[in-house]
Write an enzyme that holds these catalytic residues in place. Sequence first.
Site, PDB file in Angstrom:
ATOM      1  N   GLY A  10     -45.406   4.960 -15.195  1.00  0.00           N
ATOM      2  CA  GLY A  10     -45.233   5.444 -16.569  1.00  0.00           C
ATOM      3  C   GLY A  10     -46.548   5.631 -17.301  1.00  0.00           C
ATOM      4  O   GLY A  10     -46.588   5.722 -18.525  1.00  0.00           O
ATOM      5  N   ASP A  52     -44.876  15.804 -18.807  1.00  0.00           N
ATOM      6  CA  ASP A  52     -46.002  15.090 -19.420  1.00  0.00           C
ATOM      7  C   ASP A  52     -47.339  15.809 -19.222  1.00  0.00           C
ATOM      8  O   ASP A  52     -48.362  15.349 -19.744  1.00  0.00           O
ATOM      9  CB  ASP A  52     -46.143  13.688 -18.788  1.00  0.00           C
ATOM     10  CG  ASP A  52     -45.229  12.676 -19.447  1.00  0.00           C
ATOM     11  OD1 ASP A  52     -44.659  12.987 -20.513  1.00  0.00           O
ATOM     12  OD2 ASP A  52     -45.090  11.581 -18.885  1.00  0.00           O
ATOM     13  N   LYS A 110     -52.199   7.791 -19.587  1.00  0.00           N
ATOM     14  CA  LYS A 110     -51.398   8.116 -20.785  1.00  0.00           C
ATOM     15  C   LYS A 110     -50.535   6.909 -21.103  1.00  0.00           C
ATOM     16  O   LYS A 110     -49.906   6.343 -20.208  1.00  0.00           O
ATOM     17  CB  LYS A 110     -50.514   9.331 -20.459  1.00  0.00           C
ATOM     18  CG  LYS A 110     -49.427   9.621 -21.439  1.00  0.00           C
ATOM     19  CD  LYS A 110     -48.072   9.910 -20.757  1.00  0.00           C
ATOM     20  CE  LYS A 110     -47.412   8.665 -20.237  1.00  0.00           C
ATOM     21  NZ  LYS A 110     -46.016   8.780 -19.838  1.00  0.00           N
ATOM     22  N   PRO A 147     -52.013   3.229 -11.317  1.00  0.00           N
ATOM     23  CA  PRO A 147     -50.924   2.988 -10.374  1.00  0.00           C
ATOM     24  C   PRO A 147     -49.871   4.101 -10.425  1.00  0.00           C
ATOM     25  O   PRO A 147     -49.670   4.722 -11.466  1.00  0.00           O
ATOM     26  CB  PRO A 147     -50.336   1.644 -10.824  1.00  0.00           C
ATOM     27  CG  PRO A 147     -50.901   1.369 -12.167  1.00  0.00           C
ATOM     28  CD  PRO A 147     -52.145   2.169 -12.321  1.00  0.00           C
ATOM     29  N   GLY A 160     -48.637   8.203 -16.479  1.00  0.00           N
ATOM     30  CA  GLY A 160     -48.993   9.624 -16.383  1.00  0.00           C
ATOM     31  C   GLY A 160     -50.107   9.932 -15.401  1.00  0.00           C
ATOM     32  O   GLY A 160     -50.825  10.907 -15.585  1.00  0.00           O
ATOM     33  N   GLY A 161     -50.249   9.126 -14.353  1.00  0.00           N
ATOM     34  CA  GLY A 161     -51.361   9.315 -13.415  1.00  0.00           C
ATOM     35  C   GLY A 161     -51.378  10.708 -12.810  1.00  0.00           C
ATOM     36  O   GLY A 161     -52.370  11.433 -12.928  1.00  0.00           O
ATOM     37  N   GLY A 162     -50.285  11.094 -12.181  1.00  0.00           N
ATOM     38  CA  GLY A 162     -50.213  12.419 -11.540  1.00  0.00           C
ATOM     39  C   GLY A 162     -50.355  13.527 -12.579  1.00  0.00           C
ATOM     40  O   GLY A 162     -51.056  14.520 -12.353  1.00  0.00           O
ATOM     41  N   SER A 163     -49.714  13.356 -13.736  1.00  0.00           N
ATOM     42  CA  SER A 163     -49.775  14.382 -14.791  1.00  0.00           C
ATOM     43  C   SER A 163     -51.204  14.543 -15.290  1.00  0.00           C
ATOM     44  O   SER A 163     -51.659  15.657 -15.555  1.00  0.00           O
ATOM     45  CB  SER A 163     -48.886  13.979 -15.977  1.00  0.00           C
ATOM     46  OG  SER A 163     -47.565  13.787 -15.560  1.00  0.00           O
ATOM     47  N   SER A 164     -51.922  13.427 -15.415  1.00  0.00           N
ATOM     48  CA  SER A 164     -53.287  13.493 -15.925  1.00  0.00           C
ATOM     49  C   SER A 164     -54.220  14.121 -14.885  1.00  0.00           C
ATOM     50  O   SER A 164     -55.142  14.860 -15.245  1.00  0.00           O
ATOM     51  CB  SER A 164     -53.752  12.081 -16.301  1.00  0.00           C
ATOM     52  OG  SER A 164     -54.876  12.147 -17.127  1.00  0.00           O
TER      53      SER A 164
END
Length: 294
Positions: free
Chosen positions: A109, A147, A20, A105, A111-115
């Site tokens: 910022g 997010d 994101k 990474p 959104g890795g975990g959110s995605s």
Amino acid sequence: MTGDLRDRHGEVTVIAAPAKVNLNLRITGRRDDGYHLLESVVIFTSFGDRLAVGPATSDSLELAGPFAAAIAETSDNICFQALGAFRRAGGQIGPLQIRLEKHIPVGAGLGGGSSDAAAILRYVNQISESPLSSEDIQSVALELGADVPVCLQASATVMRGIGEQLSLLAHPLRGHMVLARPDVVLSTPDVFRAYANGDVPFSQEGEDSLSALPTELVAGGNDLQQAAISLCPQIGQLIDDLGELTPANHSGARHVQMSGSGSACFALFEDAESCEAAQRQLTEKGYWAVATEF
Ligand code: C5P
């Protein structure tokens, strides 16, 4: 937008969890609980994490990919949190084996975990025999993080509120970008705290977001950028370095910005070749960098 990659290999489904990127981010207020109201145009890149998910006899998670070491396979991993929240909300799904290839990474910022959480929610709701309504799945997403609802859309969106008010853009936003990051993990709450301590006046909500071009949106700025630079001066250096690689427009502005609460930043380019050249130069300077498109 990349959406889900629906390659079915037997029982295992491969799902894309795109990165994101906030093309702009205005802080427009603060709620009594401390959460910030914002307005942000978000896009999703073809670059991202990949998950392979399938039925199993018990829930399990295996991590792979360049950033696997930055997260844990423990029960507090956001993939397990997403499964738990889905089941608590009444969604029915049997035990799952998940293999997460972590390319985005952590603390960047992007959104890795959110995605990742959103990809799990999309998958389980699609295969569940008693799926949740779209309203219920959105509230499960919001429970997991501000997010996660926008990542559930995985398509160019204006987000408002704390991230729960979403307006899909009517026209597709397309472009080429290079993503880069200094080797620093920034904590989102720390950046919001530094922003709040800075006592900066809130921004006005803009009217232009629904029709603007990516370059015009980037000119809207990111209200968290100064706060993030105050905690991590390497972000300021990265923005200067990206600026040197990016062509200036007629007014001298360069399309460079931080995403979300940082530490990753991006630069827009006209074509894939320029992105790849920029990516090579950034990697030589020691940054993590990828050339991608949205
Ligand atoms: O919801 P999420 O876990 O991503 O947020 C992490 C933290 O970032 C929150 O606890 C809050 O301190 C801050 N935050 C905020 N306003 C937002 C989103 C996050 O203040 N809209």
